[in-house]
Design a protein around this motif. Structure first.
Motif, PDB file in Angstrom:
ATOM      1  N   TYR A  85      54.486   0.222  13.188  1.00 50.70           N
ATOM      2  CA  TYR A  85      55.053   1.197  12.255  1.00 50.70           C
ATOM      3  C   TYR A  85      54.101   1.529  11.095  1.00 50.70           C
ATOM      4  O   TYR A  85      54.348   2.454  10.336  1.00 50.70           O
ATOM      5  CB  TYR A  85      56.385   0.692  11.688  1.00 50.70           C
ATOM      6  N   VAL A  86      53.044   0.734  10.960  1.00 52.04           N
ATOM      7  CA  VAL A  86      52.067   0.976   9.895  1.00 52.04           C
ATOM      8  C   VAL A  86      50.935   1.810  10.458  1.00 52.04           C
ATOM      9  O   VAL A  86      50.413   1.526  11.537  1.00 52.04           O
ATOM     10  CB  VAL A  86      51.521  -0.368   9.340  1.00 52.04           C
ATOM     11  N   ASP A  87      50.575   2.850   9.750  1.00 51.10           N
ATOM     12  CA  ASP A  87      49.476   3.723  10.174  1.00 51.10           C
ATOM     13  C   ASP A  87      48.186   2.900  10.244  1.00 51.10           C
ATOM     14  O   ASP A  87      47.862   2.174   9.293  1.00 51.10           O
ATOM     15  CB  ASP A  87      49.324   4.863   9.166  1.00 51.10           C
ATOM     16  N   PRO A  88      47.442   2.955  11.358  1.00 48.28           N
ATOM     17  CA  PRO A  88      46.215   2.162  11.488  1.00 48.28           C
ATOM     18  C   PRO A  88      45.209   2.397  10.355  1.00 48.28           C
ATOM     19  O   PRO A  88      44.403   1.512  10.062  1.00 48.28           O
ATOM     20  CB  PRO A  88      45.633   2.591  12.833  1.00 48.28           C
ATOM     21  N   GLN A  89      45.272   3.548   9.721  1.00 49.75           N
ATOM     22  CA  GLN A  89      44.368   3.788   8.588  1.00 49.75           C
ATOM     23  C   GLN A  89      44.743   2.903   7.392  1.00 49.75           C
ATOM     24  O   GLN A  89      43.941   2.691   6.500  1.00 49.75           O
ATOM     25  CB  GLN A  89      44.404   5.247   8.178  1.00 49.75           C
ATOM     26  N   ASN A  90      45.954   2.417   7.368  1.00 49.24           N
ATOM     27  CA  ASN A  90      46.422   1.575   6.268  1.00 49.24           C
ATOM     28  C   ASN A  90      46.373   0.077   6.601  1.00 49.24           C
ATOM     29  O   ASN A  90      46.869  -0.734   5.822  1.00 49.24           O
ATOM     30  CB  ASN A  90      47.849   1.963   5.869  1.00 49.24           C
ATOM     31  N   TRP A  91      45.815  -0.288   7.749  1.00 48.79           N
ATOM     32  CA  TRP A  91      45.762  -1.693   8.123  1.00 48.79           C
ATOM     33  C   TRP A  91      44.875  -2.510   7.188  1.00 48.79           C
ATOM     34  O   TRP A  91      45.032  -3.719   7.098  1.00 48.79           O
ATOM     35  CB  TRP A  91      45.252  -1.851   9.555  1.00 48.79           C
ATOM     36  N   CYS A  92      43.966  -1.879   6.502  1.00 50.26           N
ATOM     37  CA  CYS A  92      43.084  -2.609   5.590  1.00 50.26           C
ATOM     38  C   CYS A  92      43.649  -2.673   4.173  1.00 50.26           C
ATOM     39  O   CYS A  92      43.052  -3.302   3.304  1.00 50.26           O
ATOM     40  CB  CYS A  92      41.699  -1.964   5.569  1.00 50.26           C
ATOM     41  N   ASN A  93      44.784  -2.044   3.952  1.00 51.48           N
ATOM     42  CA  ASN A  93      45.417  -2.063   2.638  1.00 51.48           C
ATOM     43  C   ASN A  93      46.616  -3.005   2.702  1.00 51.48           C
ATOM     44  O   ASN A  93      47.655  -2.662   3.272  1.00 51.48           O
ATOM     45  CB  ASN A  93      45.837  -0.651   2.241  1.00 51.48           C
ATOM     46  N   LEU A  94      46.480  -4.155   2.103  1.00 49.87           N
ATOM     47  CA  LEU A  94      47.484  -5.208   2.202  1.00 49.87           C
ATOM     48  C   LEU A  94      48.847  -4.778   1.685  1.00 49.87           C
ATOM     49  O   LEU A  94      49.871  -5.271   2.159  1.00 49.87           O
ATOM     50  CB  LEU A  94      46.989  -6.448   1.445  1.00 49.87           C
ATOM     51  N   THR A  95      48.893  -3.853   0.762  1.00 50.06           N
ATOM     52  CA  THR A  95      50.185  -3.438   0.196  1.00 50.06           C
ATOM     53  C   THR A  95      51.072  -2.757   1.229  1.00 50.06           C
ATOM     54  O   THR A  95      52.286  -2.719   1.060  1.00 50.06           O
ATOM     55  CB  THR A  95      49.978  -2.484  -0.995  1.00 50.06           C
TER      56      THR A  95
END
Length: 165
Positions: free
Chosen positions: A67-77
């Motif tokens: 459910y998390v966009d792969p572009q946001n996988w590096c953003n822990l929040t």
């Protein structure tokens, strides 16, 4: 009383006292083995079940990370709560199976999860460079001069010990 009699009495007295003192020191005397409570047997870690439980925790984490966009996988929040649930799941299940946490099996599984989701999250490599020559010279000379000053101070004080004392 003669000296021989006194020394004989001292030897007899010391042997008697020694036997009284060592009488209670034997670990096998006066112990009822049946009265000692037995420690419960420690259950061994079932590594097969542990690996299965880690897979279950990992599958739940993978479902949530979908459910998390792969572009946001590096953003822990964006996935901190999912990661917390995953970590708590691994810790709880390891304890339930009588395995300590973390252990090498759990660590290897967590590393695999990290490689799958977070392998591209490293920042650019830090390139280490030497400081400028002026800075480097100062960083080298300061300890050298301080050492020489301390040696000079010690020598000067040792020559003037009569005045300073």
């Amino acid at each position: 009383m003669t000296t021989n009699t006194v020394s004989s009495l001292c030897v007899i007295l010391s042997l008697t006292v020694n036997s009284w003192m060592t009488r209670g020191l034997s670990a096998t005397e006066n112990i009822n083995v049946e009265s000692i409570p037995r420690r419960p047997s420690v259950a061994l870690c079932n590594e097969t079940q542990l690996l299965w439980e880690m897979e279950v925790c990992g599958e739940g984490f993978k479902r949530e990370m979908a459910y998390v966009d792969p572009q946001n996988w590096c953003n822990l929040t964006h996935f901190i709560s999912e990661y917390h649930v995953f970590s708590l799941c691994t810790e709880t299940n390891a304890g339930r199976i009588n395995c300590y946490w973390p252990n090498p099996l759990v660590e290897n599984y967590i590393i695999r999860i990290h490689k799958h989701f977070f392998s591209n999250c490293t920042l650019e490599r830090v390139i280490l460079v030497d400081p400028p020559d002026d800075t480097l010279t100062i960083l080298i000379l300061i300890p050298v001069f301080l050492t020489l000053a301390m040696i000079a101070l010690v020598v000067w004080c040792s020559k003037r010990s009569d005045i300073l004392a």
